[in-house]
Structure formats: C-alpha cells, structure tokens
Motif scaffolding. Structure first.
Motif, mmCIF file in Angstrom:
data_model
loop_
_atom_site.group_PDB
_atom_site.id
_atom_site.type_symbol
_atom_site.label_atom_id
_atom_site.label_comp_id
_atom_site.label_asym_id
_atom_site.label_seq_id
_atom_site.Cartn_x
_atom_site.Cartn_y
_atom_site.Cartn_z
ATOM 1 N N PHE A 1 -0.067 7.677 -8.034
ATOM 2 C CA PHE A 1 0.147 6.770 -9.148
ATOM 3 C C PHE A 1 1.528 6.140 -9.059
ATOM 4 N N VAL A 2 1.602 4.867 -9.399
ATOM 5 C CA VAL A 2 2.866 4.148 -9.507
ATOM 6 C C VAL A 2 2.931 3.662 -10.950
ATOM 7 N N GLU A 3 3.842 4.246 -11.727
ATOM 8 C CA GLU A 3 3.931 3.939 -13.149
ATOM 9 C C GLU A 3 5.223 3.192 -13.459
ATOM 10 N N ALA A 4 5.114 2.090 -14.176
ATOM 11 C CA ALA A 4 6.277 1.299 -14.566
ATOM 12 C C ALA A 4 7.037 2.022 -15.669
ATOM 13 N N GLN A 5 8.353 2.041 -15.528
ATOM 14 C CA GLN A 5 9.204 2.656 -16.541
ATOM 15 C C GLN A 5 9.778 1.607 -17.497
ATOM 16 N N ASP A 6 9.675 0.330 -17.099
ATOM 17 C CA ASP A 6 10.108 -0.774 -17.956
ATOM 18 C C ASP A 6 9.337 -2.032 -17.571
ATOM 19 N N GLU A 7 9.717 -3.177 -18.096
ATOM 20 C CA GLU A 7 9.031 -4.447 -17.820
ATOM 21 C C GLU A 7 9.095 -4.789 -16.329
ATOM 22 N N PHE A 8 8.047 -5.438 -15.821
ATOM 23 C CA PHE A 8 8.029 -5.836 -14.415
ATOM 24 C C PHE A 8 7.132 -7.046 -14.250
ATOM 25 N N ASP A 9 7.306 -7.735 -13.129
ATOM 26 C CA ASP A 9 6.474 -8.878 -12.789
ATOM 27 C C ASP A 9 5.247 -8.354 -12.040
ATOM 28 N N TYR A 10 4.067 -8.548 -12.631
ATOM 29 C CA TYR A 10 2.831 -8.010 -12.073
ATOM 30 C C TYR A 10 2.563 -8.523 -10.657
ATOM 31 N N ASP A 11 2.630 -9.833 -10.456
ATOM 32 C CA ASP A 11 2.333 -10.407 -9.142
ATOM 33 C C ASP A 11 3.296 -9.909 -8.073
ATOM 34 N N GLU A 12 4.553 -9.786 -8.444
ATOM 35 C CA GLU A 12 5.562 -9.294 -7.511
ATOM 36 C C GLU A 12 5.285 -7.827 -7.138
ATOM 37 N N ALA A 13 4.863 -7.029 -8.113
ATOM 38 C CA ALA A 13 4.560 -5.616 -7.874
ATOM 39 C C ALA A 13 3.362 -5.472 -6.936
ATOM 40 N N VAL A 14 2.304 -6.245 -7.178
ATOM 41 C CA VAL A 14 1.114 -6.184 -6.323
ATOM 42 C C VAL A 14 1.465 -6.623 -4.911
ATOM 43 N N GLU A 15 2.243 -7.681 -4.793
ATOM 44 C CA GLU A 15 2.652 -8.175 -3.478
ATOM 45 C C GLU A 15 3.454 -7.114 -2.721
ATOM 46 N N ALA A 16 4.362 -6.429 -3.417
ATOM 47 C CA ALA A 16 5.165 -5.374 -2.785
ATOM 48 C C ALA A 16 4.283 -4.220 -2.325
ATOM 49 N N LEU A 17 3.309 -3.827 -3.141
ATOM 50 C CA LEU A 17 2.411 -2.720 -2.768
ATOM 51 C C LEU A 17 1.511 -3.104 -1.594
ATOM 52 N N GLN A 18 1.095 -4.363 -1.527
ATOM 53 C CA GLN A 18 0.221 -4.802 -0.438
ATOM 54 C C GLN A 18 0.921 -4.756 0.913
ATOM 55 N N ARG A 19 2.235 -4.768 0.922
ATOM 56 C CA ARG A 19 2.977 -4.723 2.178
ATOM 57 C C ARG A 19 3.187 -3.300 2.692
ATOM 58 N N VAL A 20 2.839 -2.294 1.913
ATOM 59 C CA VAL A 20 3.059 -0.899 2.320
ATOM 60 C C VAL A 20 1.919 -0.449 3.232
ATOM 61 N N PHE A 21 2.285 -0.038 4.447
ATOM 62 C CA PHE A 21 1.297 0.444 5.409
ATOM 63 C C PHE A 21 0.693 1.764 4.916
ATOM 64 N N GLY A 22 -0.619 1.874 4.982
ATOM 65 C CA GLY A 22 -1.310 3.094 4.572
ATOM 66 C C GLY A 22 -2.077 2.950 3.275
ATOM 67 N N ILE A 23 -1.754 1.916 2.481
ATOM 68 C CA ILE A 23 -2.476 1.681 1.226
ATOM 69 C C ILE A 23 -3.706 0.839 1.537
ATOM 70 N N VAL A 24 -4.878 1.337 1.131
ATOM 71 C CA VAL A 24 -6.114 0.576 1.356
ATOM 72 C C VAL A 24 -6.643 -0.048 0.070
ATOM 73 N N GLY A 25 -6.157 0.400 -1.067
ATOM 74 C CA GLY A 25 -6.600 -0.161 -2.335
ATOM 75 C C GLY A 25 -5.570 0.041 -3.430
ATOM 76 N N ILE A 26 -5.439 -0.956 -4.280
ATOM 77 C CA ILE A 26 -4.526 -0.909 -5.422
ATOM 78 C C ILE A 26 -5.363 -1.187 -6.667
ATOM 79 N N CYS A 27 -5.374 -0.262 -7.600
ATOM 80 C CA CYS A 27 -6.135 -0.425 -8.832
ATOM 81 C C CYS A 27 -5.169 -0.548 -10.012
ATOM 82 N N PRO A 28 -4.990 -1.769 -10.537
ATOM 83 C CA PRO A 28 -4.164 -1.913 -11.741
ATOM 84 C C PRO A 28 -4.842 -1.190 -12.896
ATOM 85 N N MET A 29 -4.067 -0.463 -13.682
ATOM 86 C CA MET A 29 -4.685 0.305 -14.765
ATOM 87 C C MET A 29 -3.787 0.360 -15.987
#
Length: 166
Positions: free
Chosen positions: A51-79
């Motif tokens: 799980f990756v949990e936000a502790q304060d405000e963040f830009d959603y698109d920027e967060a998804v883009e950053a996670l998509q660049r991490v090798f080993g992640i096959v799926g990201i489920c916003p929740m």
C-alpha cells in the motif's frame, strides 16, 4: 471522496521463496524514492499486499506517473480508505464512490467484499442514472461491466477500489 491511497500489485516477486521479503523490501524502497518528489507517502506491506498511502495533499496524475515508472509494479489500484462502521455505511460509501468515479451510471457490476482472504459475499448489482441506488440483481449476471472490491480489515478499515492502472 478522493483517492487517498494506492494498492500496488507486483509481478513475479510473489513467487519467490524464502527470500521474497528482500524483493518486496527493494520494491518498497524504489516506490519511496519515486514518490518522494510527489509528496509525503507511507509505503507498507501487509498480508502479501503493498500500500502507498498519502499523508497529505498530492497531485493524482503525478503520483500515478511516478508509480508507473517503478520496475516490478504490474498494477496500480487507486483506492479510498473508509472506516468500516456497518453494511449500510459501506453501501452508501460504494454509491458515493461510483457517483464520483463513473460518469455513466447505467451499468452492472459485482461487489466483492473480502475479509482477510475470506469472501464474505459477492453480489451482482446494477446502478441506474434515475434512482442512483444499488439494486441487487435477483439472478446471476454473466456480462458485468465492472467490479468494485471492498477489503474489510480487522482494524475496522475498509479499502474500496475498482480500477487497475497498468
């Protein structure tokens, strides 16, 4: 109701043997590194999930883009994370979630409610634009448009998600 966390699905790390924890720890380190410029995030693993949990405000698109660049992640489920009070509250939360996440409301979907790897129930529902209510189908629906997953935890927290970003 906005996305406050991400469920991370990882690939072949899950089939590793006694050294699996080393691969998971390395992935967590890479996620922390990727998310540092985006905002303050807590990365944790629990029961074979990450799980990756936000502790304060963040830009959603920027967060998804950053996670998509991490090798080993096959799926990201916003929740969203919601306190699990009772079934009525959970139903209202799912309706709110659908209202905000899906612009077109005429569709069928399944709700899977899980509690620590045990399926509590799975139901077929449909939602209509007119009444904006969950209506339980009386029979099995083969062609559902989507699914909503509700993971109920022992600490009275419920994770609700439906999308998977590859």
């Amino acid at each position: 109701m906005k996305v406050t966390a991400f469920l991370i699905k990882y690939g072949e790390i899950a089939i590793k043997g006694k050294n699996r924890y080393m691969f998971e720890d390395a992935l967590m380190k890479q996620i922390r590194h990727a998310m540092a410029p985006v905002g303050d995030f807590k990365v944790r693993k629990e029961s074979g999930r990450m799980f990756v949990e936000a502790q304060d405000e963040f830009d959603y698109d920027e967060a998804v883009e950053a996670l998509q660049r991490v090798f080993g992640i096959v799926g990201i489920c916003p929740m969203i994370i919601e306190e699990n009070k009772d079934m009525e509250h959970l139903t209202e939360t799912v309706i709110k979630f659908i209202d905000e996440q899906y612009p077109v409301k005429d569709f069928t979907f399944k709700v899977h409610a899980l509690k620590l790897f045990c399926l509590i129930f799975t139901c077929n529902f449909y939602m209509t634009t007119t009444n904006r209510a969950l209506v339980r189908h009386s029979k099995q629906v083969i062609n559902v448009s989507g699914q909503i997953l509700c993971n109920l935890r022992n600490d009275h927290i419920c994770f609700i998600y439906s999308d998977r970003i590859s």
